[in-house]
Enzyme design. Structure first.
Site, mmCIF file in Angstrom:
data_model
loop_
_atom_site.group_PDB
_atom_site.id
_atom_site.type_symbol
_atom_site.label_atom_id
_atom_site.label_comp_id
_atom_site.label_asym_id
_atom_site.label_seq_id
_atom_site.Cartn_x
_atom_site.Cartn_y
_atom_site.Cartn_z
ATOM 1 N N HIS A 126 -7.269 -6.413 -0.581
ATOM 2 C CA HIS A 126 -6.219 -5.531 -0.518
ATOM 3 C C HIS A 126 -5.199 -5.983 0.400
ATOM 4 O O HIS A 126 -3.890 -5.773 0.295
ATOM 5 C CB HIS A 126 -6.780 -4.144 -0.052
ATOM 6 C CG HIS A 126 -5.644 -2.900 -0.118
ATOM 7 N ND1 HIS A 126 -5.081 -2.485 -1.008
ATOM 8 C CD2 HIS A 126 -5.412 -2.415 1.040
ATOM 9 C CE1 HIS A 126 -4.209 -1.489 -0.500
ATOM 10 N NE2 HIS A 126 -4.416 -1.519 0.752
ATOM 11 N N ASP A 128 0.879 -1.070 -0.096
ATOM 12 C CA ASP A 128 -0.137 0.000 0.061
ATOM 13 C C ASP A 128 0.834 1.371 0.055
ATOM 14 O O ASP A 128 1.640 1.396 -0.783
ATOM 15 C CB ASP A 128 -0.896 -0.030 1.056
ATOM 16 C CG ASP A 128 -1.971 0.969 1.263
ATOM 17 O OD1 ASP A 128 -2.927 1.098 0.628
ATOM 18 O OD2 ASP A 128 -1.665 1.893 2.241
#
Length: 314
Positions: free
Chosen positions: A290, A108
């Protein structure tokens, strides 16, 4: 189930004008450093499944809470969270241990920092492993302006920049609920709803999908953000356009060997032009969302170890 007591105790290390809270394992493997860089809204603890495995495989594993997170320094100025400072912290961390370079792993926003580090300090990076966030090529317009045009003013990154303080306050008031709601897996696909996604998550009473982690693991993240608040970590986003300026005159191609791990069900799109900017990249996708290294820890570990083994053999 991960045993919290197995996570190492941290050390506060002065670097680049701040102190970083650093967790490490495999100190006996000095000379083979690998640095794991978390994303948002995370913590060094998000690498709990990788740290012992990489140490057992012969690496000196260094896992900082980056500036703005955990017990690391939280400078007051927004500009203190730009890519030159975030990458400078990692360079100074290498200097602290006496390392010329290291393998850097990012997830991320941590991936954004690792890409930036490889651009600004290529001689300090020997290999790149990134998850979720592919290399972001410079757009013609500054990034936030570009996002606003294509994704609207409610898009969370645009909102963070255009309405500073609003989301921070909502997340601070709903820390436990927000983190419970964002750290989910197997979330059913649905069209995006109107409004600002992060504020909506903070206010939602019922989470979607399944919990990503146990209550005791989640408590580590909750207690960290209850102490720090969210502003310092969101300030990373508020430097996107400054980063765009800083990288204007930097050679945009990363020549280092790289591994990109995507989650097939992640909302972040895959980059169709990744090999154009990172020519020596291998690309792998996992059937997950994610939070790749927490949702699929064993698969992630095997992919990383096999790739590193292949690199070392060449």
């Amino acid at each position: 189930m991960f045993n919290q007591t197995e996570f190492p105790k941290p050390t506060l290390i002065p670097v680049n004008g701040v102190e970083l809270e650093v967790f490490e394992a495999g100190q006996q493997n000095m000379g083979k450093p690998i640095v794991l860089c978390h994303g948002w809204p995370e913590h060094a603890y998000s690498w709990r499944h990788q740290l012992p495995v990489l140490a057992a495989a012969g690496y000196h594993v260094i896992v900082p809470n980056q500036r703005g997170y955990g017990n690391s320094s939280r400078p007051a100025d927004i500009t203190d969270y730009g890519i030159e400072n975030l990458s400078g912290d990692l360079v100074a961390l290498l200097d602290h241990y006496g390392y010329k370079d290291a393998t850097f792993v990012g997830h991320d926003w941590g991936a954004m920092v690792v890409w930036g580090l490889a651009l600004l300090h290529p001689n300090r990076v020997n290999k790149v492993i990134n998850m979720a966030l592919p290399y972001q090529a410079r757009t013609e317009k500054p990034w936030v302006e570009f996002m606003e045009e294509f994704l609207g003013s409610d898009y969370y990154i645009v909102h963070f920049n255009r309405q500073p303080g609003i989301a921070d306050t909502v997340l601070d008031a709903n820390t436990s609920q927000f983190l419970r709601n964002i750290f989910r897996k197997n979330v059913p696909p649905a069209p995006p709803e109107p409004g600002m996604m992060m504020i909506d998550l903070a206010k939602a009473e019922a989470p979607l999908g399944e919990p990503l982690m146990s209550d005791s693991e989640l408590a580590v993240f909750v207690s960290a953000f209850e102490k720090t608040g969210f502003m310092s970590s969101i300030n990373w986003y508020r430097n996107l356009d400054r980063n765009w300026q800083i990288l204007a005159d930097v050679e945009p191609t990363i020549q280092k060997p790289a591994l990109m791990i995507y989650g097939d069900r992640d909302l972040i799109p895959k980059a169709p032009n990744l090999k154009e900017f990172v020519p020596n990249v291998d690309i792998v996708s996992l059937n997950c969302g994610h939070w790749i290294q927490q949702e699929k820890p064993e698969e992630t570990n095997q992919i990383i170890l096999k790739w590193l083994e292949k690199q070392d053999a060449t």
